[in-house]
Design a protein around this motif. Structure first.
Motif, short mmCIF file in Angstrom:
data_model
loop_
_atom_site.label_atom_id
_atom_site.label_comp_id
_atom_site.label_asym_id
_atom_site.label_seq_id
_atom_site.Cartn_x
_atom_site.Cartn_y
_atom_site.Cartn_z
N LYS A 107 45.09 53.47 43.47
CA LYS A 107 44.09 53.26 42.41
C LYS A 107 42.73 53.31 43.09
O LYS A 107 42.51 52.67 44.11
CB LYS A 107 44.32 51.90 41.75
CG LYS A 107 43.45 51.64 40.55
CD LYS A 107 43.86 50.34 39.88
CE LYS A 107 42.92 50.00 38.76
NZ LYS A 107 43.34 50.57 37.49
N THR A 139 45.95 54.45 33.60
CA THR A 139 44.59 54.88 33.94
C THR A 139 44.22 54.52 35.38
O THR A 139 44.50 53.44 35.84
CB THR A 139 43.54 54.19 33.02
OG1 THR A 139 44.20 53.32 32.13
CG2 THR A 139 42.69 55.16 32.31
N GLY A 140 43.57 55.46 36.02
CA GLY A 140 43.06 55.23 37.37
C GLY A 140 44.06 55.39 38.50
O GLY A 140 43.70 55.26 39.65
#
Length: 159
Positions: free
Chosen positions: A126, A102-103
């Motif tokens: 990120k 994620t991210g």
């Protein structure tokens, strides 16, 4: 004609370093048409909205603006078409695993010629939160102020 050597910067994405934490960088080749190369040799390109994406085991560069070549004819390219990135299989496999977290995203940092070949530097990044951006700006400003104070003290010492 002598062979081109060294690195000639065409475009840079300074905003990427402000908006993202850079985790890892990769140098990739690009699959380009003739008019794209000619346009790049004139030093015209923009990485502002660009991003890289992995699909089907291949890496693609999206939204990078390489304007049409001014002397081009019907063979001219479209300015924002997606372009294939040339990476080793092991690098692509590694990136597929990392980008699924994620991210994490892939952003282009620089577009340049290296020994006559067009290359793009992409980064595994990120996204920063708003407070991270403010913190980075504050640190940069503090560092600048301390350097000014130290150089002023050195000047006073010499005089």
């Amino acid at each position: 004609m002598a062979k081109e050597t060294g690195r000639k910067l065409i475009a840079q994405n300074k905003k990427a370093r402000h908006d993202y934490h850079i985790l890892d960088t990769y140098e990739c080749g690009l699959v380009l048409t003739g008019t794209e190369v000619k346009s790049l040799r004139q030093g015209r390109a923009s990485l502002v909205d660009g991003f890289a994406q992995l699909d089907g085991g291949e890496a693609w560069l999206h939204n990078v603006h390489i304007p049409e070549y001014s002397q081009g004819t019907w063979t001219n390219h479209s300015a924002r078409r997606r372009r294939k990135l040339l990476l080793h299989r092991a690098e692509i496999d590694k990136l597929i695993g990392k980008t699924q977290e994620t991210g994490h995203t892939l952003v282009p940092l620089a577009l340049y010629f290296k020994d006559g070949r067009a290359k793009v530097e992409i980064a595994l990044a990120k996204g920063k939160k708003e407070y991270d951006k403010r913190q980075t700006l504050r640190e940069r400003q503090d560092r600048r102020e301390s350097e000014r104070a130290m150089s002023a003290a050195r000047r006073r010492q010499r005089a």
